[in-house]
Design a protein around this motif. Sequence first.
Motif, PDB file in Angstrom:
ATOM      1  N   MET A  74     -17.715 -11.734  14.585  1.00 57.31           N
ATOM      2  CA  MET A  74     -17.315 -11.400  13.226  1.00 57.31           C
ATOM      3  C   MET A  74     -16.272 -12.417  12.775  1.00 57.31           C
ATOM      4  N   PRO A  75     -16.339 -12.826  11.498  1.00 54.80           N
ATOM      5  CA  PRO A  75     -15.365 -13.793  10.992  1.00 54.80           C
ATOM      6  C   PRO A  75     -13.979 -13.174  10.858  1.00 54.80           C
ATOM      7  N   GLU A  76     -13.055 -14.008  10.457  1.00 59.40           N
ATOM      8  CA  GLU A  76     -11.685 -13.551  10.235  1.00 59.40           C
ATOM      9  C   GLU A  76     -11.683 -12.338   9.307  1.00 59.40           C
ATOM     10  N   ILE A  77     -10.863 -11.361   9.632  1.00 60.95           N
ATOM     11  CA  ILE A  77     -10.769 -10.135   8.849  1.00 60.95           C
ATOM     12  C   ILE A  77      -9.644 -10.284   7.827  1.00 60.95           C
ATOM     13  N   ALA A  78      -9.959  -9.932   6.581  1.00 62.26           N
ATOM     14  CA  ALA A  78      -8.935  -9.981   5.535  1.00 62.26           C
ATOM     15  C   ALA A  78      -7.902  -8.889   5.818  1.00 62.26           C
ATOM     16  N   HIS A  79      -6.646  -9.216   5.739  1.00 68.57           N
ATOM     17  CA  HIS A  79      -5.591  -8.227   5.944  1.00 68.57           C
ATOM     18  C   HIS A  79      -5.588  -7.262   4.775  1.00 68.57           C
ATOM     19  N   ILE A  80      -5.449  -5.993   5.073  1.00 68.14           N
ATOM     20  CA  ILE A  80      -5.558  -4.944   4.063  1.00 68.14           C
ATOM     21  C   ILE A  80      -4.610  -5.156   2.883  1.00 68.14           C
ATOM     22  N   ALA A  81      -3.409  -5.626   3.133  1.00 67.06           N
ATOM     23  CA  ALA A  81      -2.431  -5.782   2.051  1.00 67.06           C
ATOM     24  C   ALA A  81      -2.850  -6.855   1.058  1.00 67.06           C
ATOM     25  N   HIS A  82      -3.709  -7.762   1.478  1.00 71.75           N
ATOM     26  CA  HIS A  82      -4.132  -8.848   0.606  1.00 71.75           C
ATOM     27  C   HIS A  82      -5.551  -8.673   0.092  1.00 71.75           C
ATOM     28  N   TRP A  83      -6.131  -7.516   0.339  1.00 64.18           N
ATOM     29  CA  TRP A  83      -7.519  -7.309  -0.076  1.00 64.18           C
ATOM     30  C   TRP A  83      -7.591  -7.222  -1.592  1.00 64.18           C
ATOM     31  N   PRO A  84      -8.367  -8.085  -2.249  1.00 63.43           N
ATOM     32  CA  PRO A  84      -8.334  -8.155  -3.718  1.00 63.43           C
ATOM     33  C   PRO A  84      -9.269  -7.180  -4.436  1.00 63.43           C
ATOM     34  N   TYR A  85     -10.118  -6.481  -3.720  1.00 66.57           N
ATOM     35  CA  TYR A  85     -11.127  -5.664  -4.390  1.00 66.57           C
ATOM     36  C   TYR A  85     -11.183  -4.274  -3.773  1.00 66.57           C
ATOM     37  N   SER A  90      -6.567   3.436   4.911  1.00 65.93           N
ATOM     38  CA  SER A  90      -6.366   3.736   6.320  1.00 65.93           C
ATOM     39  C   SER A  90      -6.309   5.250   6.446  1.00 65.93           C
ATOM     40  N   LEU A  91      -6.872   5.802   7.513  1.00 64.91           N
ATOM     41  CA  LEU A  91      -6.840   7.242   7.749  1.00 64.91           C
ATOM     42  C   LEU A  91      -6.432   7.475   9.196  1.00 64.91           C
ATOM     43  N   ASP A  92      -5.392   8.253   9.396  1.00 59.77           N
ATOM     44  CA  ASP A  92      -4.889   8.555  10.743  1.00 59.77           C
ATOM     45  C   ASP A  92      -4.603   7.277  11.534  1.00 59.77           C
ATOM     46  N   GLY A  93      -4.118   6.263  10.826  1.00 62.81           N
ATOM     47  CA  GLY A  93      -3.764   5.006  11.480  1.00 62.81           C
ATOM     48  C   GLY A  93      -4.929   4.075  11.745  1.00 62.81           C
ATOM     49  N   VAL A  94      -6.128   4.427  11.311  1.00 63.94           N
ATOM     50  CA  VAL A  94      -7.304   3.571  11.498  1.00 63.94           C
ATOM     51  C   VAL A  94      -7.639   2.921  10.161  1.00 63.94           C
ATOM     52  N   THR A 142     -14.464  -0.474  -7.778  1.00 63.77           N
ATOM     53  CA  THR A 142     -14.573   0.992  -7.803  1.00 63.77           C
ATOM     54  C   THR A 142     -15.147   1.573  -6.521  1.00 63.77           C
ATOM     55  N   ALA A 143     -15.374   0.750  -5.519  1.00 65.75           N
ATOM     56  CA  ALA A 143     -15.849   1.248  -4.225  1.00 65.75           C
ATOM     57  C   ALA A 143     -14.660   1.794  -3.435  1.00 65.75           C
ATOM     58  N   ALA A 144     -14.929   2.740  -2.531  1.00 61.44           N
ATOM     59  CA  ALA A 144     -13.889   3.268  -1.647  1.00 61.44           C
ATOM     60  C   ALA A 144     -14.365   3.126  -0.202  1.00 61.44           C
ATOM     61  N   ILE A 145     -13.519   2.496   0.614  1.00 57.54           N
ATOM     62  CA  ILE A 145     -13.799   2.281   2.033  1.00 57.54           C
ATOM     63  C   ILE A 145     -12.696   2.997   2.801  1.00 57.54           C
ATOM     64  N   ILE A 146     -13.077   3.921   3.683  1.00 53.44           N
ATOM     65  CA  ILE A 146     -12.085   4.795   4.316  1.00 53.44           C
ATOM     66  C   ILE A 146     -12.293   4.850   5.826  1.00 53.44           C
ATOM     67  N   GLY A 147     -11.212   4.646   6.578  1.00 52.06           N
ATOM     68  CA  GLY A 147     -11.198   4.946   8.006  1.00 52.06           C
ATOM     69  C   GLY A 147     -11.863   3.921   8.901  1.00 52.06           C
ATOM     70  N   ASP A 148     -12.598   4.411   9.895  1.00 52.61           N
ATOM     71  CA  ASP A 148     -13.151   3.586  10.971  1.00 52.61           C
ATOM     72  C   ASP A 148     -14.441   2.907  10.530  1.00 52.61           C
ATOM     73  N   VAL A 149     -14.263   1.865   9.711  1.00 55.80           N
ATOM     74  CA  VAL A 149     -15.377   1.130   9.107  1.00 55.80           C
ATOM     75  C   VAL A 149     -15.190  -0.351   9.410  1.00 55.80           C
ATOM     76  N   VAL A 150     -16.274  -1.020   9.785  1.00 58.98           N
ATOM     77  CA  VAL A 150     -16.281  -2.472   9.944  1.00 58.98           C
ATOM     78  C   VAL A 150     -17.388  -3.016   9.048  1.00 58.98           C
ATOM     79  N   ILE A 151     -17.045  -4.011   8.224  1.00 56.21           N
ATOM     80  CA  ILE A 151     -17.990  -4.619   7.288  1.00 56.21           C
ATOM     81  C   ILE A 151     -18.070  -6.108   7.594  1.00 56.21           C
ATOM     82  N   GLY A 152     -19.294  -6.597   7.800  1.00 52.30           N
ATOM     83  CA  GLY A 152     -19.519  -7.971   8.224  1.00 52.30           C
ATOM     84  C   GLY A 152     -19.502  -9.002   7.118  1.00 52.30           C
ATOM     85  N   ALA A 153     -19.674 -10.249   7.540  1.00 49.68           N
ATOM     86  CA  ALA A 153     -19.602 -11.423   6.669  1.00 49.68           C
ATOM     87  C   ALA A 153     -20.646 -11.378   5.565  1.00 49.68           C
TER      88      ALA A 153
END
Length: 187
Positions: A1-12, A17-21, A34-45
């Motif tokens: 998997m490529p470099e992961i964007a840090h959550i604080a800098h995610w532009p969209y 994070s849920l329960d620290g995940v 308008t999308a919502a991504i929550i918790g233990d999710v990994v999204i690829g390149a």
Amino acid sequence: MPEIAHIAHWPYGTVFSLDGVTPQIAADAFIAPTAAIIGDVVIGAETGIWFHCLVRGDMGIIRIGARTNIQDGTVVHIDSGGLDTFIGDDVTVGHNAVIHACTLKNRAFVGIGATVLDGAVIEAGGMLGAGGLLTPGKVIGANELWTGSPAKLRRVMDEEERRRFDRNAVVYRDLAKRFRAGLKVVV
């Protein structure tokens, strides 16, 4: 998997994070505002999660591969009994689909408004037609086309027929790049 964007800098999108995940999202993915991504999710390149989608990894894991497109209004979730959701590479999920605690292997195709339920599998290159309902535990084989509610096998597609549908993943990969680079809030 490529470099992961840090959550604080995610532009969209809205990423929670849920329960620290915290979701892990490839730096070159597109998550619509308008999308919502929550918790233990990994999204690829080069994957696109489009407008009004919900990807909720709150009671298990959701893994989405590279160059996949989850189109507008789709819900991706897991089962509280321990069934997770796995979506492979180059998968197309049409508008307003429900993907619940199932597996969509590489190049799977889920039509507009279709539902894939707990423990179901769409093998590589398999297709569920628009409005179809793939009931729990059913398996769509490689290059099979199923339609209806409940879905039934209609035919096995030859490679030429199936390749025509692969174009959709390429179109949406390019569209995600365009939106990532050019989408701007104006109001």
